[in-house]
Design an enzyme around this catalytic site. Structure first.
Site, PDB file in Angstrom:
ATOM      1  N   GLU A 270       0.865  -1.190   0.099  1.00 38.41           N
ATOM      2  CA  GLU A 270      -0.004  -0.099  -0.120  1.00 38.41           C
ATOM      3  C   GLU A 270       0.891   1.028   0.000  1.00 38.41           C
ATOM      4  OE1 GLU A 270      -3.166   0.168  -0.397  1.00 38.41           O
ATOM      5  OE2 GLU A 270      -3.128  -2.100  -0.674  1.00 38.41           O
ATOM      6  N   TRP A 273       1.895   1.700  -3.315  1.00 41.70           N
ATOM      7  CA  TRP A 273       0.954   2.267  -4.286  1.00 41.70           C
ATOM      8  C   TRP A 273       1.091   3.811  -4.138  1.00 41.70           C
ATOM      9  CZ3 TRP A 273      -1.817   0.971  -8.185  1.00 41.70           C
ATOM     10  CH2 TRP A 273      -2.127  -0.485  -8.564  1.00 41.70           C
ATOM     11  N   TRP A 301     -19.131  11.260 -21.758  1.00 41.69           N
ATOM     12  CA  TRP A 301     -19.599  11.314 -20.545  1.00 41.69           C
ATOM     13  C   TRP A 301     -20.863  11.887 -20.378  1.00 41.69           C
ATOM     14  CZ3 TRP A 301     -16.626   8.660 -17.391  1.00 41.69           C
ATOM     15  CH2 TRP A 301     -15.118   8.241 -17.616  1.00 41.69           C
ATOM     16  N   ASN A 336     -10.922   2.727   2.114  1.00 43.23           N
ATOM     17  CA  ASN A 336     -10.464   2.223   0.514  1.00 43.23           C
ATOM     18  C   ASN A 336     -11.675   1.555   0.175  1.00 43.23           C
ATOM     19  OD1 ASN A 336      -8.523   0.498  -1.087  1.00 43.23           O
ATOM     20  ND2 ASN A 336      -8.476   2.809  -1.385  1.00 43.23           N
ATOM     21  N   TRP A 354     -14.567  11.297 -14.407  1.00 42.68           N
ATOM     22  CA  TRP A 354     -13.660  11.092 -13.118  1.00 42.68           C
ATOM     23  C   TRP A 354     -13.322  12.229 -12.139  1.00 42.68           C
ATOM     24  CZ3 TRP A 354      -8.858  12.843 -13.283  1.00 42.68           C
ATOM     25  CH2 TRP A 354      -8.157  13.052 -14.318  1.00 42.68           C
ATOM     26  N   TRP A 377      -8.203   7.996  -9.150  1.00 39.50           N
ATOM     27  CA  TRP A 377      -9.594   8.148  -9.856  1.00 39.50           C
ATOM     28  C   TRP A 377      -9.450   7.814 -11.356  1.00 39.50           C
ATOM     29  CZ3 TRP A 377     -14.373   9.039  -9.250  1.00 39.50           C
ATOM     30  CH2 TRP A 377     -15.033   9.351  -7.824  1.00 39.50           C
TER      31      TRP A 377
END
Length: 470
Positions: A270, A273, A301, A336, A354, A377
DNA sequence: TGAAATGTTGGGGCG
DNA sequence: ACGCCCCAACATTTC
């Protein structure tokens, strides 16, 4: 000869493991400053939750610096040049930031300061690996997480060991106070975020205590427990990490000292990331504005303020989605698992860009972080580097049944449907008249009807994404 | 760090 | 005993 140095705090609000502070401690006098500079994106567009965290961070840091922190506002370069001249300071140190405009600004400031014969040094306090150091065998930067982390990071140098707080520090304020530069925190009219006071204790000490608490509790169950939002199995350290109340190096080595096996492995990944997000930000400076996979620019969109607003305020009619959005609004944080579910719902089921979700999270999250927020995102939307494939669409009903089996999380944040039995609470629209009466609910009044037809919206998303992915 | 559709298998009911 | 159907359970594929 003056031995004064300026220590410029930015996103490193701590005395522990602070390399710039350690360097400064070699001097007899340290002038600690913070500058709120509207020329920088991160201050100019700062979210309301972040603004609140920042104010409290500064209060706390000031205390830890014996009330000697100068909190300033204005053009960084101008302020620093002035300060150097007025105080006859010969040194200035800071820890690096990695936002693209910050890198540009810092480069310029260094150049200008050196013209004055002042020694300036910057340090790494916030990333385990510098983004420019991680390259694959052909000399390019990684675009996929696993090889980035496994080969690029773990097989290169180990992160440096954390540094202890230096002793015998002498802080002082500038002699000449230039009051034009005093930072004044501007309170907004709608201070929805003041309720966070009851939830978050903002200080370096609190950060450490919070992480220790995690290591002694949630960390033992981390690999499984982290999926279940009602469990206390995640560290919730993200906001402290973003502002530097705790150091990633400290987290890395404390985790290695106390966590075991897969729990440790997943926790470290993590942190990986986060490194990957910064790595992407460094190599794609437009990551918060532009799809990394440009073919998605063509996606049609849905522009719908009403639907967007219902998503923001937790009124979609899908309990797990609404619970997540309300956790964010109530606490400045979102688990999360819920970030994935709510983001997938916005991008796939509502088919809203997004960027809209990114902006809302940016405003509401206490841990709002340019690199993490944008990269994540784009990950959910499928537009990012090593992103989730476009056809991965979270089903809000089955996700809730899997990860909030007893609806404890849903009931916590949506009390108005708390009386529905477990069988119906994930799908209130399936409740019949009697069920609703028993639970004291009128659908459409106490709790909304679902704002979209789930299977239909799923199909629409698949079609829209498939069309442009060819 | 998905979900749904489709395919396969095997047990049980039944004529 | 056997074939047939149903369907749950699991596996694979498709999006």
């Amino acid at each position: 000869m003056s031995d004064k140095c300026i220590l410029w705090f930015r996103k490193d609000f701590r005395l522990d493991d602070n390399p710039a502070l350690l360097e400064a401690s070699k001097h007899t006098e340290i002038i600690p400053i913070f500058i709120f500079d509207r020329n920088l994106e991160e201050y100019n567009s700062i979210g309301e939750a972040s603004y609140w965290w920042l104010e409290n961070s500064l209060i706390s840091l000031n205390k830890d610096l014996n009330n000697k922190l100068s909190i300033l506002e204005g053009n960084s370069l101008e302020i620093i040049i002035n300060l150097i001249k007025e105080e006859k300071a010969k040194y200035i140190y800071w820890n690096r930031c990695y936002e693209p405009d910050r890198i540009d600004a810092d480069t310029l400031i260094k150049k200008e300061i050196r013209k004055l014969n002042v020694i300036t040094k910057s340090f790494n306090s916030s990333l385990l690996w510098e983004p420019w150091n991680i390259k694959n065998k052909s000399g390019n930067f990684y675009k996929v997480f696993t090889p980035f982390f496994k080969k690029g990071c773990l097989e290169s140098v180990e992160p440096r060991k954390p540094l202890n707080k230096p002793k015998n520090l002498f802080f002082l304020k500038p002699h000449k106070r230039n009051y034009n530069y005093q930072f004044k925190y501007q309170h907004k009219k709608h201070k929805w975020y003041l309720k966070f006071v009851k939830i978050w204790n903002i200080s370096e000490t609190a950060a450490r205590a919070k992480f220790d608490n995690f290591l002694n509790n949630g960390a033992r169950d981390y690999s499984e427990g982290r999926n279940f939002p009602y469990k206390n199995s995640v560290s919730k350290i993200s906001a402290y990490l973003h502002w530097g109340q705790i150091s990633p190096f400290r987290l890395w080595y404390e985790a290695k000292r106390k966590m075991l096996g897969k729990h440790l492995e997943i926790f470290l990944s993590e942190l990986g990331w986060r490194e990957f997000s910064y790595h992407l930000l460094y190599h794609y400076p437009n990551i918060n504005k532009q799809n990394l996979k440009r073919q998605f620019d063509k996606l049609d969109w849905n522009v719908d303020e009403q639907l967007l607003s219902k998503w923001k305020h937790g009124k979609t009619g899908f309990p797990i989605v609404d619970a997540g959005m309300r956790e964010l609004w109530e606490t400045g944080y979102m688990h999360n698992r819920l970030r994935m579910i709510t983001a997938s719902f916005l991008v796939k089921n509502l088919l809203i860009h997004w960027k809209e979700g990114e902006k809302w999270f940016w405003n509401c999250l206490l841990d709002a972080d340019l690199a993490n927020n944008s990269a994540s995102w784009q990950w959910v939307a499928g537009t990012g580097s090593d992103a989730a494939p476009f056809f991965r669409i979270f089903n809000p009903i089955t996700q809730a049944q899997k990860f909030d089996k007893d609806a404890l999380y849903i009931r916590k944040y949506i009390p108005e449907i708390a009386k529905l039995p477990n069988k119906l609470i994930f799908t209130p629209w399936l409740a019949d008249r009697k069920d609703l009466e028993d639970a004291n609910i009128t659908l459409g009044i106490d709790y909304p009807h679902p704002i979209i037809d789930y299977p239909e919206s799923r199909k629409r998303a698949l079609d829209a994404f498939k069309k442009i992915s060819n």
